[in-house]
Design an enzyme around this catalytic site. Structure first.
Site, PDB file in Angstrom:
ATOM      1  N   VAL A  35       0.846  -1.277   0.224  1.00 29.65           N
ATOM      2  CA  VAL A  35       0.045   0.003  -0.219  1.00 29.65           C
ATOM      3  C   VAL A  35       0.854   1.309   0.155  1.00 29.65           C
ATOM      4  O   VAL A  35       0.664   2.307  -0.486  1.00 29.65           O
ATOM      5  CB  VAL A  35      -0.821   0.152   1.335  1.00 29.65           C
ATOM      6  N   ALA A  36       2.080   1.059   0.742  1.00 33.36           N
ATOM      7  CA  ALA A  36       2.660   2.193   1.046  1.00 33.36           C
ATOM      8  C   ALA A  36       3.532   2.904  -0.510  1.00 33.36           C
ATOM      9  O   ALA A  36       3.578   3.811  -0.716  1.00 33.36           O
ATOM     10  CB  ALA A  36       3.954   2.217   1.919  1.00 33.36           C
ATOM     11  N   ASP A  46      -7.430  36.139 -32.969  1.00 33.07           N
ATOM     12  CA  ASP A  46      -8.189  37.067 -33.882  1.00 33.07           C
ATOM     13  C   ASP A  46      -7.678  38.766 -33.743  1.00 33.07           C
ATOM     14  O   ASP A  46      -7.012  38.826 -32.267  1.00 33.07           O
ATOM     15  CB  ASP A  46      -9.495  37.171 -33.670  1.00 33.07           C
ATOM     16  N   ASN A  83      -0.456   6.463   5.490  1.00 33.13           N
ATOM     17  CA  ASN A  83      -0.478   6.561   3.924  1.00 33.13           C
ATOM     18  C   ASN A  83      -1.884   7.082   3.626  1.00 33.13           C
ATOM     19  O   ASN A  83      -2.097   7.603   2.722  1.00 33.13           O
ATOM     20  CB  ASN A  83      -0.245   5.227   3.436  1.00 33.13           C
ATOM     21  N   ASP A 104      -1.607  11.604   4.762  1.00 28.59           N
ATOM     22  CA  ASP A 104      -1.132  11.911   3.487  1.00 28.59           C
ATOM     23  C   ASP A 104      -2.153  12.545   2.734  1.00 28.59           C
ATOM     24  O   ASP A 104      -2.080  13.658   1.971  1.00 28.59           O
ATOM     25  CB  ASP A 104      -0.589  10.760   2.792  1.00 28.59           C
ATOM     26  N   GLU A 126      -1.929   5.294  -4.649  1.00 26.85           N
ATOM     27  CA  GLU A 126      -3.447   4.997  -5.025  1.00 26.85           C
ATOM     28  C   GLU A 126      -4.195   6.233  -4.942  1.00 26.85           C
ATOM     29  O   GLU A 126      -5.141   6.720  -5.753  1.00 26.85           O
ATOM     30  CB  GLU A 126      -4.147   3.895  -4.237  1.00 26.85           C
ATOM     31  N   ILE A 181       2.200   2.108  -3.559  1.00 24.16           N
ATOM     32  CA  ILE A 181       1.490   2.420  -4.763  1.00 24.16           C
ATOM     33  C   ILE A 181       0.612   3.701  -4.429  1.00 24.16           C
ATOM     34  O   ILE A 181      -0.012   3.892  -3.473  1.00 24.16           O
ATOM     35  CB  ILE A 181       0.479   1.465  -5.067  1.00 24.16           C
TER      36      ILE A 181
HETATM   37  P1  ATP Z   1     -10.824  39.348 -37.268  1.00 26.14           P
HETATM   38  O1  ATP Z   1     -10.465  38.007 -37.984  1.00 26.14           O
HETATM   39  O2  ATP Z   1      -9.426  39.570 -36.546  1.00 26.14           O
HETATM   40  O3  ATP Z   1     -11.930  39.284 -36.344  1.00 26.14           O
HETATM   41  P2  ATP Z   1     -12.111  40.875 -39.094  1.00 26.14           P
HETATM   42  O4  ATP Z   1     -13.219  41.111 -38.011  1.00 26.14           O
HETATM   43  O5  ATP Z   1     -11.653  41.748 -39.798  1.00 26.14           O
HETATM   44  O6  ATP Z   1     -11.050  40.225 -38.147  1.00 26.14           O
HETATM   45  P3  ATP Z   1     -13.777  39.355 -40.643  1.00 26.14           P
HETATM   46  O7  ATP Z   1     -14.834  39.696 -39.936  1.00 26.14           O
HETATM   47  O8  ATP Z   1     -13.585  38.005 -41.429  1.00 26.14           O
HETATM   48  O9  ATP Z   1     -12.453  39.592 -40.136  1.00 26.14           O
HETATM   49  O10 ATP Z   1     -13.888  40.564 -41.681  1.00 26.14           O
HETATM   50  C1  ATP Z   1     -12.795  40.450 -43.061  1.00 26.14           C
HETATM   51  C2  ATP Z   1     -13.014  41.627 -43.900  1.00 26.14           C
HETATM   52  O11 ATP Z   1     -14.689  41.755 -44.440  1.00 26.14           O
HETATM   53  C3  ATP Z   1     -13.063  43.045 -43.091  1.00 26.14           C
HETATM   54  O12 ATP Z   1     -11.633  43.364 -43.056  1.00 26.14           O
HETATM   55  C4  ATP Z   1     -13.998  44.008 -43.680  1.00 26.14           C
HETATM   56  O13 ATP Z   1     -13.353  44.411 -44.703  1.00 26.14           O
HETATM   57  C5  ATP Z   1     -15.026  42.959 -44.299  1.00 26.14           C
HETATM   58  N1  ATP Z   1     -16.207  42.888 -43.152  1.00 26.14           N
HETATM   59  C6  ATP Z   1     -16.294  42.729 -42.275  1.00 26.14           C
HETATM   60  N2  ATP Z   1     -17.468  42.860 -41.716  1.00 26.14           N
HETATM   61  C7  ATP Z   1     -18.203  43.178 -42.706  1.00 26.14           C
HETATM   62  C8  ATP Z   1     -19.572  43.548 -42.888  1.00 26.14           C
HETATM   63  N3  ATP Z   1     -20.519  43.525 -42.026  1.00 26.14           N
HETATM   64  N4  ATP Z   1     -20.068  43.727 -43.962  1.00 26.14           N
HETATM   65  C9  ATP Z   1     -19.266  43.599 -45.131  1.00 26.14           C
HETATM   66  N5  ATP Z   1     -17.828  43.716 -45.054  1.00 26.14           N
HETATM   67  C10 ATP Z   1     -17.204  43.366 -43.837  1.00 26.14           C
END
Ligand code: ATP
Length: 905
Positions: A292-293, A339, A734, A738, A297, A295
C-alpha cells in the site's frame, strides 16, 4: 394525415397552436412542464451506494480487505480479542478512504457540471413577439426560432422563412454538402431525411444565411433523439497525466509485489534461521502495508480534484474550460494565435474618414452631406443588419460593431437611419461571410432594384467595372483603381479598418430573388470608402509583454487588411523588427516547405480565410509546440478543433465555435487568454507538487521498511520478529494524513514568477527537470530519519519497552516528518518564508498533527489500536528526538534551496 413537410407554413403554425409572434411566455412554460425539457436522455446517475462500492473495485482496496479479513480471522482463531482491532481499523481506514474518494469525486463532478451548464448552448427564440435568448433545454414545440449562420438548430423544426438558409446535416445524414433550406411544402409521400429540405434537425448546423423556423419536436422525439438512445457522453475523459500516473501506479504495483515477496521471505527466513517460530500474520500484514505504501493510489483522484478546482477558478477569471485535459495542457501553451477584432481591439468602431473619388473627408469636419456622400451614408445604413430602435429620444442599436459604425455615421451627420430603412425596403440579400468578405442587399430605389455591396475594398474593387465621380459613372481603369487602393492603404496604415461601398442597378422586371452571387456581386460601380478606428484594448499591451517574458509567441490572424493589421500589431508589440506579415493569398502561394521555413518569423496573417487558419495551426502543431487558437465564426470550427487549445469568443462567438472549443472567453479578451495560461501553469505546478509530496512520502515509507529488514536485522540480531512499523501504522500515515495534506498542496497559491519561464515541454516526462531526483533523495531522507528514530528509540527506551518504544518514535517521526515535508514541495527554489502562506496547508498541518497526537495521547487508542507507548511512557528526550528528526527534512531542503538561490544569482 399529412406529414410535417407536406404542410404549408400557415398550416403548420396553426397545427402547432402558434404564430409568427411566437408563443406567449405563459403558454411556453405550460408546454415545458407538460412535455419536459428539450434534451436527450442522459445515462442515469449511479446510486450513491453503488458509487461507494465502486471505490472498492480498486485492486489495492481488495488486497486491504483481504488482509483485514485474514487478521480478523487469525485473531479470533487465536482467541486474542484485542488483536481484532487491527482488522477493524484496517476496515475503518479503507472505508474512510473510500468516503474521502467519493467526496472528492462528487466535488469534482459538481464543479464540472456547473461549468458545463455555463457553456450550454443557447438559441434565439421569439416569445410574446420579442426575440429572447434561451437555454436550448427550455425550447418547446411551437416556439419560433431565429436561425443564423453559426447556430446549432436546437430542435427539429419546420422552416418558415429562409434567406439563403443552408444547413450542414452531416451529423445526421453523413452528407457533407450543406443543404439549401426552403419554406415551400413538399408534395411527395415518402421523402428521405436528407431531402426534407423544408425541415431542420436538432444538432445540425446553420452554415449560411438566416431564417425562422417553428419547433415541431423536442428532446428524444427528434430525429437525432430517435437514432441515439443515449448521445451525451457521460464518461469523463482521462487527461494524459492521469493516464501516465495510472500507468506508473501499475508499474509500482508490480515492483511493490516483488519487494513484498522478498521482504516476506526475509522475515520468515530470519525467524527460521534464528530458530524462533515466525509470526506469519505480522509478516503478511506488514508486507501488505508495504505494498500500500508503494502505490500512489490517491494520485489520480488528487489530479482530478486539482484540475476541477482549477477549472472553477478559471471561470472567475472569465475563461470557461470545457474539458479537463485542456486544463492540463493550458499551462504549456507556447503559441497563441489570436483574432484581431474584438480580442486584441475593443470592437468599438467609429468611422473617422470617408472617401469619394479624390475627395477625402474627416467625419468630424463634415459640413454638408449631399450627392454621392449622402448616397454613401444611405447605402451604409441599407446594406446593414443593425437593429435600430428609438428609446427616450435616443437610437438603440444592436448588431455587428462594423455595421453599427455605419448606422452611427448617418446619425452623426444628421440623418435618421429608420427613415432611410423605411424609404428603401430590402427585397433580397446575400449575407456577409468571412470567405467572400462581402455583403450585398437589394432595395427598391426610384422604381429600380439597386443592389448594394459592401466589403473589403480590394475585393470590391476587383469586382467593379465603373466608379462614381461627381455624381457621374465612369469606366474604371488601372489608374483609378490605384487611386482607390492607395487611399485604402493610407487609411489602413493609420490602423483604420476600411470598407468599400459599391452598387449595381437592375431593371424592375428582373426576377431579383433568383439572382446568384455571380450576378449580384460582379460588374459593380464603386461608390466610396469609409475608414473606422477600432482602438486596441488597453490591457493587451501589458499582456503581450507578459507573454514575451513567459516565452509565449503571439500571432495575429485577421480577416482585415494587412496594413491595418500591421499598424495594430506594431502598436501592441506583436510585430517587431525581423518579423513578417503576410496575407492569406501570399500564404496560399507558399509551398509547405517554404511556409515551414518562414513560420517562426511570421507574426501577422491578414485577409485570411478559415482554411488558412487550419493550415497555420497545423504547421505550428508540427513543431511540437502547444498551440492555442481563437475563433468565432461557423467556419472557424475546424481550426478551433485542430488547435491544442481551441478558444471561442463568449460574446461574439457562434454556437458552433463554442461547441468546438476547449475554452470559451466570457469577455472575448486576449488578456484573459494570457491570464488563463498563467492559471494553467499554476494548476499544473500544483499537481506536480502533490505528486512530489505523495511519491516522496511513499518512498520514505518503503525505505523505512527496507532499512528495517536489512539494517534493522543486522543492528538488532537478538530481537525476535523485528517489525519497525506495523501495518496499521503505515496505512494510517499513507491513507489518512497524507491524503489531506496532498489536497491542501493542490490548493497552493500561484508562485509569483510563474510567467517568468518558458512553457514546459509537453513531450517530456514530468519527472524530468529534476522532479524525479528530488522525489528520490527526499524520500530516502525521510526513510532514513524514520529508521534513525527506531534506532534511537530502542536505545533510550524505558526498561522492557525497547521494541514498542522504538516503534512509537518511528511511527511519530514517519508521520510528522511528512507533515513538515509538505512545505518543502511548495517551491523548487523559494524558501517557505518567501512564499505567500497556503492557509489550507497550514490548516491541514495542524489538523493532521492533532490526529497524530491522538494516537499517543489517548491511552486506549495507543494501546489497542496503534500498539504504541502512550504519553505516560514519554520523556522530554523522546519529544526532542521526534521533533528534531521530524523537522530535519524541512531544514535540509531549506538549506538546499538557499544554496540553489545563491548559485543562481
Ligand atoms: P478578425 O478575424 O481579426 O476578427 P475581421 O473581423 O476583420 O478580423 P472578418 O470579420 O472576417 O475579420 O472580416 C474580414 C473583412 O471583411 C473585413 O476586413 C472587412 O473588410 C470585411 N467586413 C467585415 N465585416 C463586414 C460586414 N459586416 N459587411 C461587409 N464587409 C465586412
Amino acid at each position: 394525415m399529412k406529414k410535417i413537410y407536406q404542410l404549408s407554413t400557415d398550416e403548420i403554425l396553426k397545427e402547432l397552436g402558434t404564430s409568427n409572434q411566437g408563443l406567449s411566455t405563459e403558454e411556453a412554460s405550460k408546454r415545458l412542464s407538460t412535455n419536459g425539457k428539450n434534451k436527450l436522455d442522459e445515462a442515469k446517475k449511479r446510486h450513491f451506494i453503488l458509487r461507494f462500492l465502486d471505490q472498492f473495485k480498486d485492486f489495492m482496496v481488495i488486497v486491504l480487505l483481504v488482509a483485514a479479513a485474514i487478521s480478523f480471522i487469525a485473531a479470533i482463531l487465536e482467541n486474542k480479542m484485542t488483536e481484532t482491532f487491527e482488522g477493524v481499523l484496517i476496515l475503518a481506514i479503507v472505508v474512510i478512504n473510500a468516503l474521502l474518494g467519493l467526496m472528492q469525486e462528487a466535488k469534482a463532478e459538481k464543479a464540472l457540471e456547473s461549468i458545463k451548464k455555463m457553456s450550454a448552448p443557447h438559441a434565439t427564440v421569439i416569445r410574446d413577439g420579442k426575440e429572447v435568448v434561451l437555454d436550448v433545454e427550455d425550447i418547446v414545440v411551437g416556439d419560433i426560432i431565429v436561425l443564423q449562420a453559426g447556430d446549432y438548430i436546437p430542435a427539429d423544426v419546420r422552416i418558415i422563412q429562409s434567406v439563403n438558409l443552408k444547413a450542414d446535416e452531416s451529423a445526421l445524414t453523413g452528407e457533407p454538402v450543406p443543404v439549401e433550406k426552403i419554406t415551400d411544402a413538399i408534395h411527395k409521400d415518402e421523402v428521405p431525411l436528407g431531402d426534407r429540405v423544408n425541415l431542420g434537425f436538432m444538432s445540425t448546423v446553420v452554415t449560411y444565411g438566416r431564417g425562422l423556423a417553428v419547433v415541431t419536436s423536442v428532446g428524444m422525439q427528434t430525429e437525432i433523439g430517435k437514432i441515439a438512445e443515449m448521445l451525451s457522453n457521460t464518461e469523463t475523459e482521462e487527461t494524459p497525466l492521469q493516464k501516465s500516473i495510472a500507468q506508473l501506479g501499475k508499474t509500482l504495483a508490480i515492483i511493490a509485489f516483488i519487494i513484498v515477496g522478498v521482504i516476506f521471505a526475509i522475515q520468515i527466513i530470519t525467524a527460521l534461521v534464528k530458530g524462533v517460530s515466525p509470526d506469519w500474520l505480522e509478516a503478511f500484514m506488514s508486507s501488505v502495508a508495504l505494498a500500500v505504501a508503494a502505490i500512489p493510489e490517491g494520485l489520480p483522484a488528487i489530479i482530478t480534484i486539482v484540475l476541477s478546482l482549477g477549472m472553477t477558478n478559471l471561470v472567475k477569471q472569465r475563461a470557461i474550460m470545457r474539458t479537463l485535459p485542456a486544463v492540463e495542457t493550458l499551462g504549456s501553451t507556447s503559441i497563441i494565435c489570436s483574432d484581431k477584432t474584438g480580442t486584441l481591439t475593443q470592437n468599438v468602431m467609429t468611422i473617422t474618414d470617408t472617401y469619394l473619388y479624390q475627395q477625402n473627408d474627416k467625419v468630424s469636419d463634415l459640413k454638408s452631406v449631399e450627392g454621392s456622400l449622402k448616397k454613401l451614408v444611405d447605402f451604409g445604413v441599407l446594406c446593414n443588419d443593425t437593429k435600430v430602435r428609438v428609446k427616450d429620444d435616443k437610437f438603440l442599436k444592436i448588431g455587428d460593431p462594423t455595421e453599427i459604425a455605419l448606422t452611427d455615421l448617418a446619425i452623426n451627420t444628421g440623418f435618421n437611419p429608420l427613415d432611410i430603412l423605411a424609404n428603401f425596403p430590402r427585397v433580397h440579400e446575400l449575407p456577409f461571410d468571412s470567405n467572400r468578405k462581402l455583403m450585398t442587399t437589394v432595395h427598391e430605389i426610384d422604381g429600380k432594384f439597386v443592389s448594394i455591396t459592401k466589403g473589403a475594398p480590394d475585393i470590391v474593387l476587383s469586382r467593379s467595372v465603373s466608379y462614381e465621380v461627381n455624381g457621374h459613372v465612369e469606366t474604371i481603369n488601372d489608374k483609378v483603381s490605384n487611386v482607390y487602393l492607395t487611399e485604402n492603404n493610407n487609411m489602413a496604415d493609420r490602423a483604420l479598418r476600411v470598407l468599400a461601398v459599391a452598387y449595381k442597378v437592375f431593371d424592375k422586371n428582373t426576377d431579383i430573388t433568383k439572382l446568384l452571387h455571380t450576378e449580384l456581386e460582379n460588374d459593380l460601380t464603386m461608390l466610396g470608402l469609409v475608414g473606422m478606428i477600432d482602438p486596441a484594448r488597453p490591457e493587451v499591451k501589458d499582456a503581450i509583454v507578459e507573454t514575451k517574458r513567459a516565452g509565449i509567441t503571439t500571432i495575429m490572424i485577421t480577416g482585415d487588411h494587412k496594413n491595418t493589421a500591421v499598424a495594430i500589431a506594431t502598436e501592441l508589440g506583436i510585430l517587431e523588427n525581423g518579423h513578417l506579415a503576410i496575407t492569406g493569398k501570399e500564404l496560399d502561394q507558399m509551398s509547405d516547405e517554404e511556409f515551414d521555413a518562414k513560420l517562426s518569423q511570421i507574426r501577422v496573417y491578414a485577409r485570411v480565410s478559415p482554411e488558412n487558419k487550419v493550415r497555420i495551426v497545423t504547421a505550428w502543431k508540427k513543431t511540437g509546440l502547444i498551440v492555442a487558437m481563437t475563433g468565432d465564426g461557423v467556419n472557424d470550427a475546424p481550426s478551433i478543433k485542430k488547435a491544442d487549445i481551441g478558444i471561442a469568443m463568449g460574446i461574439t462567438g457562434t454556437e458552433v465555435a463554442k461547441g468546438a472549443a476547449d475554452m470559451i472567453l466570457t469577455d472575448d479578451n486576449f488578456a484573459t487568454i494570457v491570464g488563463a495560461v498563467s492559471e494553467g501553469r499554476a494548476i499544473f505546478a500544483n499537481i506536480k507538487k502533490a505528486i512530489h509530496f505523495l511519491l516522496s512520502c511513499n518512498i520514505g515509507e518503503i525505505v523505512t521498511i527496507l532499512l528495517g529488514v536489512t539494517l534493522g536485522l543486522a543492528l538488532f540480531p537478538n530481537v525476535e520478529n523485528l517489525v519497525i512499523l506495523s501495518a496499521v501504522q503505515i496505512l494510517w500515515v499513507n491513507l489518512v494524513t497524507d491524503s489531506f495534506m496532498a489536497i491542501a498542496i493542490g490548493l497552493d497559491p500561484k508562485e509569483p514568477d510563474i510567467m517568468n519561464y518558458p512553457p514546459r515541454d509537453n513531450s517530456k516526462s514530468i519527472f524530468a527537470d529534476g522532479l524525479g531526483f528530488r522525489i528520490g533523495w527526499q524520500g530516502i531522507m525521510i526513510g532514513s530519519l524514520t529508521f534513525a528514530a527506531f534506532f534511537i528509540g530502542y536505545n533510550i527506551a524505558p526498561a522492557d519497552h525497547e521494541l514498542i518504544h522504538a516503534q512509537t518514535l518511528t511511527f511519530m517521526v514517519l508521520s510528522i516528518s511528512q507533515l513538515f515535508h509538505s512545505f518543502n514541495v511548495r517551491s523548487e527554489k523559494y524558501s517557505i518564508f518567501q512564499l505567500k502562506p497556503n492557509k489550507y496547508l497550514i490548516m491541514a498541518f495542524f489538523g493532521c498533527l492533532a490526529l497524530q497526537l491522538v494516537t499517543v495521547f489517548v491511552p486506549a487508542i495507543a494501546e489497542n489500536v496503534f500498539k504504541v507507548d502512550d504519553v505516560h511512557y514519554w520523556r522530554f528526550i523522546d519529544w526532542m528526538v521526534v521533533i528534531g528528526l521530524s523537522i530535519t527534512p524541512l531544514v535540509v531542503v531549506e538549506i538546499q534551496k538557499l544554496i540553489k538561490r545563491f548559485l543562481n544569482k
